[in-house]
Scaffold this motif. Structure first.
Motif, mmCIF file in Angstrom:
data_model
loop_
_atom_site.group_PDB
_atom_site.id
_atom_site.type_symbol
_atom_site.label_atom_id
_atom_site.label_comp_id
_atom_site.label_asym_id
_atom_site.label_seq_id
_atom_site.Cartn_x
_atom_site.Cartn_y
_atom_site.Cartn_z
ATOM 1 N N ARG A 61 -8.404 14.409 -40.278
ATOM 2 C CA ARG A 61 -9.272 13.506 -39.523
ATOM 3 C C ARG A 61 -9.842 14.182 -38.275
ATOM 4 N N LYS A 62 -9.043 14.983 -37.603
ATOM 5 C CA LYS A 62 -9.532 15.665 -36.411
ATOM 6 C C LYS A 62 -10.597 16.700 -36.781
ATOM 7 N N ALA A 117 -13.784 14.775 -37.723
ATOM 8 C CA ALA A 117 -14.390 14.150 -36.545
ATOM 9 C C ALA A 117 -15.131 15.179 -35.703
ATOM 10 N N GLU A 118 -14.553 16.356 -35.563
ATOM 11 C CA GLU A 118 -15.170 17.396 -34.747
ATOM 12 C C GLU A 118 -16.406 17.989 -35.408
ATOM 13 N N SER A 144 -16.568 10.872 -35.999
ATOM 14 C CA SER A 144 -15.335 10.124 -36.229
ATOM 15 C C SER A 144 -15.409 9.148 -37.393
ATOM 16 N N HIS A 202 -13.680 9.707 -41.808
ATOM 17 C CA HIS A 202 -12.229 9.653 -41.707
ATOM 18 C C HIS A 202 -11.551 9.229 -43.006
#
Length: 387
Positions: free
Chosen positions: A114-115, A118-119, A123, A126
């Motif tokens: 997820r990180k 998102a980056e 976001s 996900h």
């Protein structure tokens, strides 16, 4: 102490325990409080790769206990660093995060996915695709990742963000990729709690290709099939793919609690200081145990796993009372004409311990189980099923 009655009085009734109180053992043999001896064909649900009270493992653990049993992860310890190095060198992965269990290793994999998404994409990217009939843990989030409704009962609402594809149906996976903003696809190459069902090789290859084409991370859950059980160091290696993230636990530390999340080049730097943590993750005693396990999972041992697997398949497939045999390496499911629980109970009476996976008898013996014990256990299973 009356072990069984004390257990029933004071321990939460979350386990449907077998009527056996194990008090000792050696290798693939265990003994109960009534003096009965059993051949252990479950190895703590794939946790004891070298069986009970293995001398080399005990020496490694004891030596580390005499040095330091625990330090905060704010400091460096040699076993933690050495284990991470070995895991990366033997898998081609780049970084490792240590935790305590398979569920925690999967939680870390989900957070990394997820990180990363998102980056790179925002976001809203996900969603994680998992497979129907999968099992990824018992925390609220890993329950959500698990594609079996039976595990969701009583615990809703679960963590949002998971959708489920039909195993071995690449068109269904493609549909979910097109309909969702996906961060990752997560799978077990052998669905353990789902009935010991290996995924088709063509399906796994197609999923890996689809993930790569769409910049979606591929996560392989190796909690049960990993650490030599498949006949390769990790199960995905049988399929010729390279995941972005690998989660594992169970047999890694040979009976002590240790989970690991292995991250490939694409995600090696996603986790930064303060973004994740674990008090006991990377505990030096657990890591020393895992180093001992890992160094012994060599070519000779892995070849013997494949040979023993072939012996089980050859002797049980088509035997009277046995409908089918599935699995990979020494992670095997047996569909029997009789109810699986009845078979397991009768085997127990005859000195063989096995467990269930859905409606199948599941075998997860120690990787180094002596052939004499394996042969005896197989004969007991055949006899019980044929009567």
């Amino acid at each position: 102490m009356d072990i069984k009655s004390t257990d029933s009085k004071y321990i939460a009734a979350t386990y449907a325990r077998f009527p056996v109180a194990v008090t000792g053992g050696k290798g693939s043999l265990v003994w109960d409080d009534e003096g009965n001896e059993y051949i252990d064909m479950s190895s703590g649900i794939a946790v004891n790769p070298f069986g009970i009270a293995d001398d080399d493992w005990i020496d490694a653990v004891t030596e580390q206990l005499g040095r330091v049993q625990h330090m905060s992860n704010l400091y460096y310890t040699e076993p933690c660093a050495a284990l991470a190095e070995q895991l990366c060198q033997r898998t081609g992965m780049s970084k490792v995060f240590f935790s305590n269990s398979g569920a925690e290793a999967n939680e870390c994999a989900i957070k990394v996915a997820r990180k990363y998404a998102a980056e790179r994409k925002g976001s809203d990217y996900h969603i994680i695709i998992t497979l129907k009939n999968s099992f990824h843990g018992r925390t609220i989030t890993t329950l959500a990742a698990t594609g079996q409704d039976v595990f969701h009962t009583d615990f809703t609402p679960l963590t949002d963000g998971f959708v489920y594809a039909t195993a071995n149906d690449i068109d269904d996976v493609r549909r979910l990729v097109s309909e969702n903003k996906c961060a990752a696809i997560m799978l077990e190459v052998v669905q353990g709690e789902g009935g010991v069902m290996p995924l088709d090789a063509d399906f796994v290859s197609a999923v890996a290709k689809l993930a790569d084409e769409n910049d979606i991370l591929l996560i392989c859950d190796e909690v049960q099939i990993g650490n030599g059980r498949s006949g390769m160091l990790y199960g995905y290696m049988n399929y010729g793919i390279t995941p972005d993230i690998v989660s594992t636990a169970k047999g890694l530390a040979g009976g002590l609690p240790l989970g690991a999340t292995l991250m490939g080049d694409k995600v090696r730097d996603v986790l930064t200081a303060g973004s994740h943590g674990s008090t006991f993750g990377g505990n030096p005693v657990c890591c020393a145990a895992a180093l001992n396990v890992l160094e012994r999972l060599d070519g000779e041992l892995l070849r013997s796993v494949k040979q023993k697997s072939k012996y089980i398949f050859d002797n049980l497939t088509g035997a009277k009372g046995i409908v089918s045999v599935s699995g990979l390496g020494l992670m095997i499911g047996i569909k029997t004409e009789k109810d699986a629980s009845t078979v397991i109970s009768e085997c127990m009476k005859r000195g063989v311990l096995a467990i269930k996976a859905k409606d199948k008898v599941r075998l997860l013996p120690a990787l180094n189980i002596p052939m004499e014990h394996l042969e005896r256990a197989v004969e007991v299973i055949k006899s019980v099923c044929s009567e």
